[in-house]
Design a protein around this motif. Structure first.
Motif, PDB file in Angstrom:
ATOM      1  N   GLY A  44       0.983  -1.385  -0.067  1.00 40.05           N
ATOM      2  CA  GLY A  44       0.085  -0.106  -0.043  1.00 40.05           C
ATOM      3  C   GLY A  44       0.916   1.160   0.020  1.00 40.05           C
ATOM      4  N   ARG A  45       0.144   2.438   0.505  1.00 40.25           N
ATOM      5  CA  ARG A  45       1.159   3.650   0.633  1.00 40.25           C
ATOM      6  C   ARG A  45       0.829   4.045   1.895  1.00 40.25           C
ATOM      7  NH1 ARG A  45       2.985   1.058  -2.904  1.00 40.25           N
ATOM      8  NH2 ARG A  45       2.952   1.882  -5.320  1.00 40.25           N
ATOM      9  N   VAL A  46       1.813   4.900   2.395  1.00 39.74           N
ATOM     10  CA  VAL A  46       1.539   5.753   3.587  1.00 39.74           C
ATOM     11  C   VAL A  46       1.998   7.136   3.264  1.00 39.74           C
ATOM     12  CG1 VAL A  46       1.734   3.986   5.325  1.00 39.74           C
ATOM     13  CG2 VAL A  46       4.069   5.199   4.671  1.00 39.74           C
ATOM     14  N   VAL A  47       1.446   8.339   3.809  1.00 35.18           N
ATOM     15  CA  VAL A  47       1.837   9.751   3.541  1.00 35.18           C
ATOM     16  C   VAL A  47       2.053  10.270   4.984  1.00 35.18           C
ATOM     17  CG1 VAL A  47       0.411   9.471   1.516  1.00 35.18           C
ATOM     18  CG2 VAL A  47      -0.698  10.225   3.708  1.00 35.18           C
ATOM     19  N   PRO A  48       3.015  11.350   5.043  1.00 35.51           N
ATOM     20  CA  PRO A  48       2.860  11.948   6.163  1.00 35.51           C
ATOM     21  C   PRO A  48       1.666  12.620   6.951  1.00 35.51           C
ATOM     22  CG  PRO A  48       4.777  12.846   4.538  1.00 35.51           C
ATOM     23  CD  PRO A  48       3.496  11.814   3.724  1.00 35.51           C
ATOM     24  N   LEU A  49       1.599  12.387   8.301  1.00 28.47           N
ATOM     25  CA  LEU A  49       0.505  12.886   9.190  1.00 28.47           C
ATOM     26  C   LEU A  49       0.078  14.338   8.689  1.00 28.47           C
ATOM     27  CD1 LEU A  49      -1.742  12.172  10.929  1.00 28.47           C
ATOM     28  CD2 LEU A  49      -0.001  12.796  12.775  1.00 28.47           C
ATOM     29  N   HIS A  50       1.242  14.952   8.857  1.00 26.51           N
ATOM     30  CA  HIS A  50       1.039  16.408   8.950  1.00 26.51           C
ATOM     31  C   HIS A  50       0.365  17.031   7.498  1.00 26.51           C
ATOM     32  CE1 HIS A  50       5.169  16.230   6.769  1.00 26.51           C
ATOM     33  NE2 HIS A  50       4.520  17.375   6.140  1.00 26.51           N
ATOM     34  N   GLU A  51       0.461  16.287   6.478  1.00 28.14           N
ATOM     35  CA  GLU A  51      -0.186  16.337   5.056  1.00 28.14           C
ATOM     36  C   GLU A  51      -1.675  16.439   5.169  1.00 28.14           C
ATOM     37  OE1 GLU A  51       1.842  14.612   1.767  1.00 28.14           O
ATOM     38  OE2 GLU A  51       3.622  15.454   2.359  1.00 28.14           O
ATOM     39  N   GLY A  52      -2.400  15.730   6.170  1.00 27.70           N
ATOM     40  CA  GLY A  52      -3.470  15.491   6.173  1.00 27.70           C
ATOM     41  C   GLY A  52      -4.323  14.575   5.256  1.00 27.70           C
ATOM     42  N   ALA A  53      -5.739  14.611   5.503  1.00 27.47           N
ATOM     43  CA  ALA A  53      -6.682  13.789   4.768  1.00 27.47           C
ATOM     44  C   ALA A  53      -6.330  13.825   3.072  1.00 27.47           C
ATOM     45  CB  ALA A  53      -7.916  13.956   5.158  1.00 27.47           C
ATOM     46  N   ASP A  54      -6.150  15.089   2.867  1.00 29.06           N
ATOM     47  CA  ASP A  54      -6.038  15.232   1.154  1.00 29.06           C
ATOM     48  C   ASP A  54      -4.909  14.540   0.742  1.00 29.06           C
ATOM     49  OD1 ASP A  54      -7.811  17.297   1.247  1.00 29.06           O
ATOM     50  OD2 ASP A  54      -6.350  19.115   1.581  1.00 29.06           O
ATOM     51  N   ALA A  55      -3.902  14.367   1.507  1.00 29.16           N
ATOM     52  CA  ALA A  55      -2.765  13.387   0.934  1.00 29.16           C
ATOM     53  C   ALA A  55      -3.189  11.876   0.761  1.00 29.16           C
ATOM     54  CB  ALA A  55      -1.587  13.536   1.839  1.00 29.16           C
ATOM     55  N   LEU A  56      -3.982  11.418   1.843  1.00 22.89           N
ATOM     56  CA  LEU A  56      -4.754  10.071   1.723  1.00 22.89           C
ATOM     57  C   LEU A  56      -5.240   9.758   0.485  1.00 22.89           C
ATOM     58  CD1 LEU A  56      -5.958   9.728   5.187  1.00 22.89           C
ATOM     59  CD2 LEU A  56      -3.843   8.589   4.373  1.00 22.89           C
ATOM     60  N   TRP A  57      -5.951  10.712   0.193  1.00 24.63           N
ATOM     61  CA  TRP A  57      -6.806  10.567  -1.313  1.00 24.63           C
ATOM     62  C   TRP A  57      -5.898  10.715  -2.437  1.00 24.63           C
ATOM     63  CZ3 TRP A  57     -11.013   8.080  -0.954  1.00 24.63           C
ATOM     64  CH2 TRP A  57     -11.824   8.473   0.111  1.00 24.63           C
ATOM     65  N   ALA A  58      -5.066  11.587  -2.361  1.00 28.93           N
ATOM     66  CA  ALA A  58      -4.180  11.674  -3.722  1.00 28.93           C
ATOM     67  C   ALA A  58      -3.437  10.426  -3.752  1.00 28.93           C
ATOM     68  CB  ALA A  58      -3.065  12.815  -3.251  1.00 28.93           C
ATOM     69  N   ALA A  59      -2.912   9.666  -2.666  1.00 26.65           N
ATOM     70  CA  ALA A  59      -2.243   8.655  -2.557  1.00 26.65           C
ATOM     71  C   ALA A  59      -3.011   7.350  -3.078  1.00 26.65           C
ATOM     72  CB  ALA A  59      -1.457   8.142  -1.122  1.00 26.65           C
ATOM     73  N   VAL A  60      -4.428   7.344  -2.843  1.00 28.50           N
ATOM     74  CA  VAL A  60      -5.245   6.225  -3.202  1.00 28.50           C
ATOM     75  C   VAL A  60      -5.067   6.544  -4.806  1.00 28.50           C
ATOM     76  CG1 VAL A  60      -7.700   5.696  -3.302  1.00 28.50           C
ATOM     77  CG2 VAL A  60      -6.573   6.186  -1.121  1.00 28.50           C
ATOM     78  N   LYS A  61      -5.462   7.771  -5.323  1.00 26.97           N
ATOM     79  CA  LYS A  61      -5.705   7.824  -6.854  1.00 26.97           C
ATOM     80  C   LYS A  61      -4.408   7.622  -7.558  1.00 26.97           C
ATOM     81  CE  LYS A  61      -7.110  11.279 -10.239  1.00 26.97           C
ATOM     82  NZ  LYS A  61      -5.974  10.740 -11.270  1.00 26.97           N
ATOM     83  N   THR A  62      -3.309   7.901  -6.907  1.00 25.51           N
ATOM     84  CA  THR A  62      -2.012   7.444  -7.579  1.00 25.51           C
ATOM     85  C   THR A  62      -1.908   6.136  -7.710  1.00 25.51           C
ATOM     86  OG1 THR A  62      -0.887   9.384  -6.896  1.00 25.51           O
ATOM     87  CG2 THR A  62       0.433   7.762  -7.545  1.00 25.51           C
ATOM     88  N   LEU A  63      -2.292   5.315  -6.685  1.00 28.00           N
ATOM     89  CA  LEU A  63      -1.974   3.873  -6.667  1.00 28.00           C
ATOM     90  C   LEU A  63      -3.033   3.167  -7.740  1.00 28.00           C
ATOM     91  CD1 LEU A  63      -0.558   1.351  -5.468  1.00 28.00           C
ATOM     92  CD2 LEU A  63      -2.513   1.464  -3.629  1.00 28.00           C
ATOM     93  N   LEU A  64      -4.248   3.616  -7.811  1.00 24.84           N
ATOM     94  CA  LEU A  64      -5.083   3.409  -8.514  1.00 24.84           C
ATOM     95  C   LEU A  64      -5.077   3.333  -9.966  1.00 24.84           C
ATOM     96  CD1 LEU A  64      -8.482   3.888  -6.534  1.00 24.84           C
ATOM     97  CD2 LEU A  64      -7.509   1.890  -6.783  1.00 24.84           C
ATOM     98  N   ASP A  65      -4.292   4.546 -10.355  1.00 25.00           N
ATOM     99  CA  ASP A  65      -3.872   4.928 -11.744  1.00 25.00           C
ATOM    100  C   ASP A  65      -2.774   4.020 -12.266  1.00 25.00           C
ATOM    101  OD1 ASP A  65      -6.086   6.608 -11.709  1.00 25.00           O
ATOM    102  OD2 ASP A  65      -5.049   8.372 -11.410  1.00 25.00           O
ATOM    103  N   ASP A  66      -1.935   3.618 -11.408  1.00 26.80           N
ATOM    104  CA  ASP A  66      -0.954   2.689 -11.897  1.00 26.80           C
ATOM    105  C   ASP A  66      -0.962   1.427 -11.551  1.00 26.80           C
ATOM    106  OD1 ASP A  66       1.569   1.541 -12.075  1.00 26.80           O
ATOM    107  OD2 ASP A  66       2.748   3.091 -11.126  1.00 26.80           O
ATOM    108  N   PRO A  67      -1.500   0.439 -12.667  1.00 30.42           N
ATOM    109  CA  PRO A  67      -1.687  -0.920 -12.617  1.00 30.42           C
ATOM    110  C   PRO A  67      -0.620  -1.680 -12.191  1.00 30.42           C
ATOM    111  CG  PRO A  67      -2.483   0.336 -14.699  1.00 30.42           C
ATOM    112  CD  PRO A  67      -1.759   1.128 -14.269  1.00 30.42           C
ATOM    113  N   THR A  68       0.429  -1.472 -12.692  1.00 30.36           N
ATOM    114  CA  THR A  68       1.632  -2.133 -12.018  1.00 30.36           C
ATOM    115  C   THR A  68       1.883  -2.251 -10.686  1.00 30.36           C
ATOM    116  OG1 THR A  68       2.760  -2.149 -14.448  1.00 30.36           O
ATOM    117  CG2 THR A  68       4.225  -2.569 -12.568  1.00 30.36           C
TER     118      THR A  68
END
Length: 398
Positions: A321-345
């Motif tokens: 999976g992916r982890v993001v810095p806590l200080h970046e907040g929930a916006d960073a969680l959604w950005a990480a989800v999108k990045t992961l889903l957009d990269d099939p490999t």
């Protein structure tokens, strides 16, 4: 049978326990009991509160008559109920003696009666640690001093204890285990989920789970379904806490009714297959998770996990999976989800790695670790000095 060829009776105590209770300590103890039964031992659960319909699903569950708690209860409710602990100590000790208990495991300092150590003479005891508490918590100090062995539920917890200054040399980790395992969803079915599957989140209702903030941070252009399972526990940190969180989540979800669905609680056995049908899950806890069952269950079925970079979640997830810095907040969680889903490999690599991350967390492995911890613990002297850490630890609730 491992850890000796004699069948033993092992008792657990947790006042809030009930089958399908959406809380980590309850799930941890349920898996431990399952593992012990698999190894041929007998288990007993001592708890409080009125009988529940699901009690029939838990072999040898005993509800105390000397203690009454409201539902949900707070720490103050428990402390007030134990203002005179003598009746509870007497009842617990009698139950353990009558059942011929060999080992008593206190599920928590307060809610598991660890500080009272109400075991008959010669019964070895384990303090099951799911939170590291502060040096100012006298009950915690008493529980540490009186237990035969102290058993943190994860390597992360053991490390946190050492960082807090406690002498953890005699502690023995008994890792949490997954009580229910479901087949992993990989390959073509996983690809369908990557393309259009929902984001599914399963969580106990608590402010520190960061659920409202996560819903409010859904990006404007997001078009994938989000399902949030909210589970109310039989305890809360202040009266009305869970109602407040649910109301806030519903208000936030009402602003995105096309995307967000709030669902009722699931039983323990329902959670893994439910998460197996998700493209990913998100752990948005703003306080460190000391294990995180929903992350482990998602990994067990091949569902990638996205969370913050603190607590046990990064240790569990690794490359799955992916982890993001806590200080970046929930916006960073959604950005990480999108990045992961957009990269099939990257996505399929994470999904393939996921089941391996938690394959060792079996009930039998946890049971063997507990028995080894008890069997290898040195005898405790009659008079035990109350331990004090070199550096104050952190405060924590149930």
């Amino acid at each position: 049978m491992l850890n000796g060829d004699r069948s033993r009776t092992i008792a657990f105590c947790l006042l809030s326990y009930r089958p399908d209770h959406p809380a980590g300590v309850e799930r941890s103890l349920a898996a431990l009991m399952k593992g012990l039964r698999q190894l041929g031992h007998t288990t007993l659960m001592v708890t409080a509160g009125p009988p529940q319909a699901a009690d029939a699903d838990e072999p040898d569950l005993v509800r105390l008559t000397s203690l009454r708690l409201p539902r949900p209860a707070t720490n103050d409710d428990v402390r007030n109920a134990l203002a005179d602990p003598a009746p509870v100590v007497a009842e617990v000790s009698t139950v353990l003696a009558e059942r011929g208990v060999d080992i008593a495991c206190w599920g928590d300092t307060l809610w598991g009666l660890g500080y009272l150590n109400a075991a008959p003479p010669k019964v070895r005891t384990a303090l099951m640690v799911h939170k590291i508490r502060s040096a100012g918590d006298e009950r915690w100090l008493q529980a540490l001093a009186r237990a035969t062995v102290v058993c943190p539920a994860s390597t992360y917890l053991a490390q946190e204890g050492a960082r807090a200054g406690w002498d953890t040399g005699g502690w023995r980790t008994v890792p949490n285990a997954l009580e229910t395992m479901s087949p992993a969803v990989l390959g073509a079915e996983r690809e369908l989920l990557r393309g259009e599957g929902p984001i599914r989140i399963v969580s106990r209702v608590e402010p520190a789970k960061g659920l409202t903030e996560l819903i409010e941070a859904i990006p404007p252009g997001w078009n994938r379904p989000i399902e949030l399972v909210l589970a109310e526990a039989d305890f809360e940190f202040w009266p009305g806490m869970q109602t407040d969180v649910i109301d806030a989540c519903r208000a936030a979800a009402a602003r995105r009714p096309d995307l967000v669905t709030i669902r009722p609680a699931l039983g323990w056995q329902q959670v893994p297959p439910y998460l197996a049908g998700a493209a990913a899950t998100v752990i948005s806890s703003t306080e460190p998770e000391t294990f995180c069952f929903t992350a482990a269950e998602a990994l067990s079925v091949g569902t990638p996990v996205v969370g913050f970079d603190h607590g046990n979640v990064p240790l569990l997830t690794g490359a799955a999976g992916r982890v993001v810095p806590l200080h970046e907040g929930a916006d960073a969680l959604w950005a990480a989800v999108k990045t992961l889903l957009d990269d099939p490999t990257a996505y399929h690599a994470a999904a393939a790695a996921a089941p391996r991350r938690v394959a060792a967390y079996t009930p039998a492995a946890a049971a063997n670790a507990l028995l080894a911890a008890i069997d290898n613990a040195p005898p405790r002297p009659d008079h035990i000095a109350v331990p004090r850490p070199a550096v104050p630890g952190s405060s924590a609730s149930h």
